[in-house]
Write an enzyme that holds these catalytic residues in place. Structure first.
Site, mmCIF file in Angstrom:
data_model
loop_
_atom_site.group_PDB
_atom_site.id
_atom_site.type_symbol
_atom_site.label_atom_id
_atom_site.label_comp_id
_atom_site.label_asym_id
_atom_site.label_seq_id
_atom_site.Cartn_x
_atom_site.Cartn_y
_atom_site.Cartn_z
ATOM 1 N N ASP A 76 0.771 -1.104 0.041
ATOM 2 C CA ASP A 76 -0.031 0.011 -0.018
ATOM 3 C C ASP A 76 0.943 1.237 -0.062
ATOM 4 O OD1 ASP A 76 -2.858 0.604 0.404
ATOM 5 O OD2 ASP A 76 -2.113 2.069 1.426
ATOM 6 N N GLN A 77 0.121 2.267 -0.319
ATOM 7 C CA GLN A 77 1.183 3.524 -0.580
ATOM 8 C C GLN A 77 0.165 4.729 0.231
ATOM 9 O OE1 GLN A 77 2.062 5.733 -4.266
ATOM 10 N NE2 GLN A 77 4.073 5.154 -3.744
#
Length: 199
Positions: A76-77
């Site tokens: 995830d970012q």
């Protein structure tokens, strides 16, 4: 025997990164409500990097339920500017607002990876890139968004660095793969260490 690798993502960019690196893997999107997981974390004061790690872990654990003994890659970012955490813009108006707020300022991209096997976290990692957007006029923002269209809605910053989004920046500090949302060098190193890919 090498474990089956599973990418817990529907992202074509992340799939392409693994494919281009020559990895054999399967991909399956996690069925989690990211916003529902983020809200209590953000309310409790968790850092953007910690939020990215928590989401990456949730994705990997969700998918790992379906693949016994597989090594599941969750990622995830998050993006932040000061205390503000950004999410993918809902529409082009919000994309323009994102770009206006980033204009002339530095923001951070936090890309997290979590490896899970049989519901156990095997490894976690987060890398951060600092991105400085050049000063942008409203006219430029409007023309840029008209040109890139709805692609602006597919990323948290309303830009794709690998495309015309590069024109928004005056300085970038950090790893290219971190910016794309999957820090490949640490991931490949860990996969070699675990015997999941050829060393």
């Amino acid at each position: 025997m090498k474990p089956l690798l599973i990418l817990a993502s529907a992202s074509p960019f992340r799939r392409a990164l693994l494919s281009n690196a020559g990895l054999a893997f399967e991909a399956r999107a996690a069925a989690i409500d990211e916003r529902a997981l983020e809200q209590p974390l953000e309310a409790s004061g968790a850092s953007p990097a910690d939020v990215a790690l928590a989401l990456a872990e949730a994705k990997a654990k969700d998918v790992a339920r379906y693949f016994s003994d597989a090594l599941v890659i969750g990622s995830d970012q998050t993006m932040s500017l000061g205390t503000r955490v950004y999410h993918k813009p809902r529409d082009m108006t919000e994309a323009a607002e994102h770009l206006r707020s980033l204009s002339g300022r530095m923001h951070s991209l936090n890309s997290a990876i979590v490896l899970v096997r049989n519901d156990e976290v095997v490894w976690r990692h987060v890398s951060t890139a600092n991105m400085t957007v050049r000063p942008l006029s409203d006219g430029f923002i409007d023309r840029h968004l008209a040109k890139v269209g709805e692609k602006a809605l597919t990323s948290v910053g309303a830009y794709q660095l690998e495309g015309e989004g590069i024109q928004l920046f005056e300085r970038i500090e950090g790893d290219y793969f971190t910016i794309l949302g999957l820090p490949m060098l640490p991931l490949l190193s860990k996969l070699r260490e675990l015997g999941a890919i050829d060393a």
